[in-house]
Design a protein around this motif. Structure first.
Motif, PDB file in Angstrom:
ATOM      1  N   MET A 250     -86.625  96.666  66.247  1.00 28.18           N
ATOM      2  CA  MET A 250     -87.482  95.769  65.345  1.00 28.18           C
ATOM      3  C   MET A 250     -87.291  94.351  66.053  1.00 28.18           C
ATOM      4  SD  MET A 250     -86.032  94.414  61.520  1.00 28.18           S
ATOM      5  CE  MET A 250     -85.952  96.070  60.869  1.00 28.18           C
ATOM      6  N   SER A 251     -88.721  93.931  66.419  1.00 34.60           N
ATOM      7  CA  SER A 251     -88.976  92.830  67.309  1.00 34.60           C
ATOM      8  C   SER A 251     -89.206  91.564  66.408  1.00 34.60           C
ATOM      9  CB  SER A 251     -90.298  92.955  68.217  1.00 34.60           C
ATOM     10  OG  SER A 251     -91.329  93.250  67.397  1.00 34.60           O
ATOM     11  N   GLU A 252     -89.571  91.811  65.061  1.00 37.06           N
ATOM     12  CA  GLU A 252     -89.857  90.604  64.231  1.00 37.06           C
ATOM     13  C   GLU A 252     -89.498  91.011  62.773  1.00 37.06           C
ATOM     14  OE1 GLU A 252     -92.550  89.017  60.941  1.00 37.06           O
ATOM     15  OE2 GLU A 252     -92.857  90.981  62.144  1.00 37.06           O
ATOM     16  N   PHE A 253     -88.743  90.067  62.109  1.00 38.25           N
ATOM     17  CA  PHE A 253     -88.353  90.172  60.589  1.00 38.25           C
ATOM     18  C   PHE A 253     -88.611  88.901  60.053  1.00 38.25           C
ATOM     19  CE2 PHE A 253     -85.375  90.189  57.139  1.00 38.25           C
ATOM     20  CZ  PHE A 253     -85.993  91.314  56.355  1.00 38.25           C
ATOM     21  N   THR A 254     -89.575  88.655  59.163  1.00 36.66           N
ATOM     22  CA  THR A 254     -89.939  87.297  58.408  1.00 36.66           C
ATOM     23  C   THR A 254     -89.977  87.458  57.069  1.00 36.66           C
ATOM     24  OG1 THR A 254     -91.126  86.693  60.721  1.00 36.66           O
ATOM     25  CG2 THR A 254     -91.532  85.311  58.623  1.00 36.66           C
ATOM     26  N   VAL A 255     -89.487  86.493  56.222  1.00 40.67           N
ATOM     27  CA  VAL A 255     -89.407  86.390  54.882  1.00 40.67           C
ATOM     28  C   VAL A 255     -89.965  85.033  54.602  1.00 40.67           C
ATOM     29  CG1 VAL A 255     -88.549  86.455  52.653  1.00 40.67           C
ATOM     30  CG2 VAL A 255     -87.591  87.871  54.585  1.00 40.67           C
ATOM     31  N   ARG A 256     -91.263  84.902  53.744  1.00 43.43           N
ATOM     32  CA  ARG A 256     -91.735  83.600  53.400  1.00 43.43           C
ATOM     33  C   ARG A 256     -91.837  83.786  51.898  1.00 43.43           C
ATOM     34  NH1 ARG A 256     -95.898  81.579  58.098  1.00 43.43           N
ATOM     35  NH2 ARG A 256     -94.862  82.003  59.737  1.00 43.43           N
ATOM     36  N   SER A 257     -91.232  82.806  51.313  1.00 46.39           N
ATOM     37  CA  SER A 257     -91.538  82.612  50.009  1.00 46.39           C
ATOM     38  C   SER A 257     -91.988  81.379  49.575  1.00 46.39           C
ATOM     39  CB  SER A 257     -90.085  83.345  49.153  1.00 46.39           C
ATOM     40  OG  SER A 257     -90.113  83.084  47.754  1.00 46.39           O
ATOM     41  N   THR A 258     -92.547  81.490  48.238  1.00 49.80           N
ATOM     42  CA  THR A 258     -92.940  80.178  47.414  1.00 49.80           C
ATOM     43  C   THR A 258     -92.609  80.324  45.889  1.00 49.80           C
ATOM     44  OG1 THR A 258     -94.799  79.683  48.976  1.00 49.80           O
ATOM     45  CG2 THR A 258     -94.921  78.478  46.532  1.00 49.80           C
ATOM     46  N   ILE A 259     -91.847  79.366  45.450  1.00 50.99           N
ATOM     47  CA  ILE A 259     -91.324  79.367  44.039  1.00 50.99           C
ATOM     48  C   ILE A 259     -92.080  78.073  43.442  1.00 50.99           C
ATOM     49  CG2 ILE A 259     -89.389  78.968  42.777  1.00 50.99           C
ATOM     50  CD1 ILE A 259     -87.701  80.094  45.364  1.00 50.99           C
ATOM     51  N   ILE A 260     -93.058  78.487  42.531  1.00 45.90           N
ATOM     52  CA  ILE A 260     -93.642  77.531  41.932  1.00 45.90           C
ATOM     53  C   ILE A 260     -93.296  77.425  40.271  1.00 45.90           C
ATOM     54  CG2 ILE A 260     -95.973  76.374  41.165  1.00 45.90           C
ATOM     55  CD1 ILE A 260     -97.243  77.912  43.504  1.00 45.90           C
ATOM     56  N   SER A 261     -92.486  76.721  40.053  1.00 47.40           N
ATOM     57  CA  SER A 261     -92.067  76.414  38.592  1.00 47.40           C
ATOM     58  C   SER A 261     -91.330  77.804  38.285  1.00 47.40           C
ATOM     59  CB  SER A 261     -93.278  76.157  37.588  1.00 47.40           C
ATOM     60  OG  SER A 261     -93.709  74.954  37.796  1.00 47.40           O
TER      61      SER A 261
END
Length: 951
Positions: A61-72
């Motif tokens: 596994m060369s890359e593990f990314t989590v991106r999140s946006t919480i709006i209200s």
């Protein structure tokens, strides 16, 4: 692969933490550029060659990314994972991700070599063909890989030699508030060290973000307890930044830092907790493109007394740790019961053992001590009679409610705990459900807790759903004591009961659940719906609820602003197109589907179940959600398709506060609703307002008298004093301000606080300022003056018209109106202040006193001093003729008071009053001098000069 390297290195006689970190640093520099390093290290440990061959089969596994946006509170999460096969043959790669059980997967894409596959959500059929290549995220049972509150998504593919595979998983969830915080959790369990690992979470809450915290990583054994012992600092490499409404949290550990956390690549759960600013009002209502979501979580409310029956499994299967931890938790819970609570305990196996027969006992030191002894002596034996235990608990609580007539003043509940399935008595789940519902009869709520893998969690879940409760499930190896205490903390402080949220029927449709039996401290009520009339200027909202002996009505008109005010499209950082999604609409669809699933679970009617299934399936297909009735099928994209790209919301922190606005606190358009409220107020001219100017109306004599009191800042004036008879006292505190230029006064004074005290039929008081109201009738309640609300109890009603006035009615025979004076741009001599008006004085006795009270039941005569004739009494109809005569006189209790004709403006200047003005601080008009009306403190109820009483 890195895991294998660490293990091989660890067999060296000089192995240790420094060697591990040195290897990790070396790999971090070389791993991505030269994968052949594995062969070099392997040659250094030839005795592990066989072990090497086994581990070498796993892609890296060369890359593990989590991106999140919480709006209200609504969270969009994208997980990106890249795996590389550097071997000489195709190898299987497994992408595995734990996601919250409450979340819905909305998309999944993978690219293998030069081929791209995309997920398509389709309706689940009863049968699947054997050659179907669908890869589903299936609802798992607790015994099938689900950890507490989480499910595992797994995709397995073969990666050709010297190629890579990329996985993109999207899921959405509406964060739930528990124990006063929202908790967003990301599972980081890549099963190996990762060259590039990053978590990025952006939070946008226009109500204002408070109490933001990032605790240490949590491993699975402590998942769900919400508490961290020992070190509370964020994980290494975590960066937290936030403004009033925005927050950005990143976690970006290097390989070295990963080895320090977990050398096996299972780091744990990355957690973010936060809350938003809130107050007692109708809550936070947000509207966007024809949809609305309403968050209601009032604060500063006194707790309701509760009646609780603990029903505890003590069958043989509870032996050992489970029963020990249950006892530990109950010992702590008993200590947290409040003095006004009542409780009982039932232990059950094949026998039902009630601690206190046929009653609930109050919380006293002796009762708590005896209850602990009873719990301590519970021993595991026999089978599991779930039906009998619940019937006994329900009868106990029903009898107590009926005998004490307390259902309107308290919250009653059963907390039921078991680790198994029914084995004694009634064992059919359907009959147990039916019997339990018939026994409870919607009079109280049932909360269920399951421990271990043998419990019938479906039965417990349905019992809780059908009886307005909640359920929790804990694994046997988890800290049950902590979980039990945490669950009790969620429901242990009820603040409101019978909460109903209403909107005009001709303005909204498809509204989610809007009636809630209880509101617990630290939780949140969420309602969503669609607008019918999108051209309307405002949405009327009313919240009714009960709090102890009080009835509460909160109401407001929320302005429906231009769509751009809540539109996130075009915001910097959202150019990827995800901003086109209406997060409020998706929150509505999320809640609606959840409610359909719960309704289906509770239903016994097959036809109704089919209808609910089709409705939930249709909505899930519309919004691309994977549910129990939809599946995710993988389709190969076209020959010229692009590899999957990360698609996530990542709002910029520049100017976003102005771009996206919550509608909390928006008022209705000026000049409409507030004006209507004022017109409905029916009050007399008898008042103390302004600087302060006093007006006393004598309706039978058809004239009014007025005077000024030139007090000092900090003085507390006794306005109405009838403590001995009606029990009512009203005091007003003065605040100072500079005098206007060229004026005759050295300073101005205004009423900054009005205190209303009543001791009949029971003690209570109101403390009112231009900003807030404190009501204390044994339970303290804080209200804001900028929100409309109505509170009723057996003898008191308080009605607030936002930023306009407060009406206080006592026993339906005494009414006061307090006007709120706000200045947008006050001059130096102006202060926000209050005006006091008497609307109804029928309930005040003839002995009432005070600057205003002494005139309520006494008439004043108007006399004329003629230049050439003796004094004569003036008739009622001669008042107009006497205006210009400067020698007019009032006769008050045999005292003669010279007066002059004057005009006064009252009701915020809306009405002009003609009055006879008494000079010199009402000398001779009032009994004594004005200093005799000074109270020592706001709660002074003295009724005669020189006496002081305390409420």
């Amino acid at each position: 692969m890195i895991l294998w390297l660490w293990l091989c290195w660890g067999f060296s006689t000089s192995a240790g933490q420094p060697d591990s970190e040195l290897m990790a640093r070396y790999l971090e520099e070389k791993l991505m550029a030269d994968y052949s390093i594995m062969e070099q290290v392997a040659r250094r440990v030839p005795r592990q060659a066989k072990f090497l061959q086994r581990l070498e089969t796993r892609p890296r596994m060369s890359e593990f990314t989590v991106r999140s946006t919480i709006i209200s509170r609504y969270a969009f999460t994208t997980v990106s994972c890249t795996m590389v096969n550097s071997g000489s043959e195709a190898r299987e790669a497994v992408f595995e991700m734990q996601i919250p059980a409450a979340a819905f997967i909305s998309n999944f894409t993978m690219s293998i070599g030069n081929k791209t596959y995309y997920g398509e959500v389709t309706g689940k059929e009863k049968k699947h063909s054997s050659d179907d290549k669908a890869r589903d995220k299936k609802p798992l049972s607790p015994t099938d890989g689900r950890e507490n509150g989480y499910e595992t998504f797994k995709a397995s593919v073969f990666i050709p030699r010297k190629m890579q595979a990329k996985f993109l998983l999207h899921y959405e969830e509406l964060l739930q508030r528990r124990l006063g915080k929202y908790e967003y959790t990301v599972s980081i369990r890549p099963q190996q060290l990762v060259g590039r690992l990053r978590v990025e979470v952006n939070i946008l809450e226009n109500s204002g973000i408070v109490s933001l915290e990032v605790p240490p990583l949590r491993n699975s054994k402590h998942k769900g307890n919400g508490k961290v012992e020992g070190d509370v600092s964020p994980p290494p490499s975590t960066v937290v930044g936030h403004t009033k409404t925005l927050a950005k949290v990143t976690f970006n550990p290097s390989v070295v830092e990963q080895t320090r956390i977990a050398r096996n690549g299972i780091l744990g759960d990355f957690i973010i907790r936060y809350d938003v600013k809130r107050e007692l009002s109708v809550g936070d209502v947000q509207i966007l493109n024809g949809y609305f979501v309403h968050y209601f979580a009032p604060t500063d409310l006194p707790p309701l007394p509760k009646n609780v029956v603990f029903v505890l499994d003590s069958s043989a299967s509870m032996v050992g740790t489970k029963l020990k931890q249950t006892k530990e938790a109950l010992f702590t819970i008993l200590q947290d019961l409040r003095p006004e609570d009542h409780f009982n305990i039932i232990g059950f196996s094949n026998r039902i053992k009630v601690w206190q027969q046929d009653r609930l006992v109050p919380v006293t030191p002796n009762n708590i001590r005896d209850a602990k002894k009873y719990i301590h002596n519970l021993s595991p034996t026999g089978g599991t009679n779930i039906n009998g235990a619940l019937q006994t608990g329900a009868k106990l609580l029903n009898d107590y409610i009926a005998q004490n007539d307390i259902d309107a003043r308290t919250v009653s509940l059963i907390i039921f705990l078991t680790d198994g399935r029914p084995t004694v008595g009634e064992t059919q789940s359907s009959k147990i459900l039916s019997n339990t519902k018939d026994a409870i009869r919607d009079k109280f709520c049932l909360f269920t807790i399951g421990i271990g893998n043998d419990v019938d969690q479906k039965l417990l879940e349905r019992m809780a759903l059908e009886n307005c409760g909640m359920t929790r499930h804990f694994q046997e190896d988890e800290d049950a004591a902590s979980h039990l205490k945490g669950f009790y903390d969620e429901i242990g402080t009820p603040l409101l009961s019978d909460i109903r949220v209403d909107y005009p029927e001709d303005n909204v449709e498809q509204v989610t659940q809007n009636f809630f039996p209880n509101y617990f401290n630290g939780s949140e009520i969420i309602i969503a719906g669609k607008l019918i009339n999108r051209t309307s200027d405002s949405l009327h909202v009313e919240v009714t609820a009960s709090n102890s002996k009080k009835y509460i009505l909160l109401k407001t008109d929320v302005a429906i602003d231009l769509p751009s005010r809540n539109d996130i499209r075009g915001v910097p950082g959202l150019e990827d197109g995800k901003g086109d999604k209406n997060y409020i609409e998706r929150a509505w669809s999320y809640l609606t589907i959840k409610e359909l699933l719960n309704s289906r679970l509770k239903s016994d009617d097959n036809q109704e179940k089919d209808y609910l299934t089709e409705k939930a399936k249709s909505m899930a297909l519309t919004y691309n959600f994977v549910t129990p009735f939809t599946v995710l099928k993988m389709r190969e994209a076209g020959l010229h398709s692009e590899p999957p790209q990360e698609d996530f919301i990542s709002p910029s922190t520049d100017g976003i506060g102005e771009k996206l606005q919550s509608l909390q606190g928006h008022k209705a358009p000026p000049g409409i609703h507030r004006q209507q409220d004022k017109q409905r107020i029916k009050i007399s001219k008898t008042s103390a307002d302004g600087d302060p100017h006093f007006v006393i109306d004598f309706p039978s004599s058809k004239f009014s008298v007025c005077f000024n009191i030139d007090g000092e800042p900090g003085d507390i004036l006794r306005l109405v004093s009838d403590h001995k008879e009606s029990g009512v006292t009203v005091n007003g505190k003065l605040i100072g301000a500079p005098a206007p230029p060229n004026g005759h006064k050295k300073h101005r004074t205004y009423f900054s606080t009005i205190t209303i005290l009543s001791n009949k039929p029971e003690r209570s008081y109101l403390e009112i300022t231009p900003k807030r109201i404190i009501l204390d009738d044994g339970e303290r309640l804080l209200l804001s003056c900028d929100r409309s609300a109505v509170l009723r109890s057996s003898s008191l009603e308080v009605s607030i018209s936002a930023n306009s006035n407060i009406t206080v009615t006592i026993r339906d025979t005494i009414s006061f109106v307090i006007l709120i004076h706000h200045y947008k741009k006050p001059a130096p001599y102006q202060r926000d202040h209050l005006g006091f008006y008497i609307s109804n004085s029928k309930g005040l006795s003839s002995d009432s006193h005070g600057l205003l009270g002494q005139f309520l039941n006494h008439e004043v005569k108007l006399l004329q001093e003629s230049l050439n004739t003796s004094r004569q009494q003036v008739g009622q109809n001669q008042t107009e003729a006497l205006k210009p005569n400067p020698t007019n006189t009032l006769k008050v209790k045999e005292r003669l008071v010279p007066v002059v004709w004057k005009q006064r403006r009252i009701y915020n200047g809306q009405q002009e009053v003609d009055c006879w003005f008494a000079k010199n601080n009402a000398d001779k008009l009032i009994d004594g001098s004005y200093k005799d009306y000074l109270a020592s403190h706001p709660f002074d109820t003295g009724t005669s000069f020189g006496t002081i009483n305390n409420v």
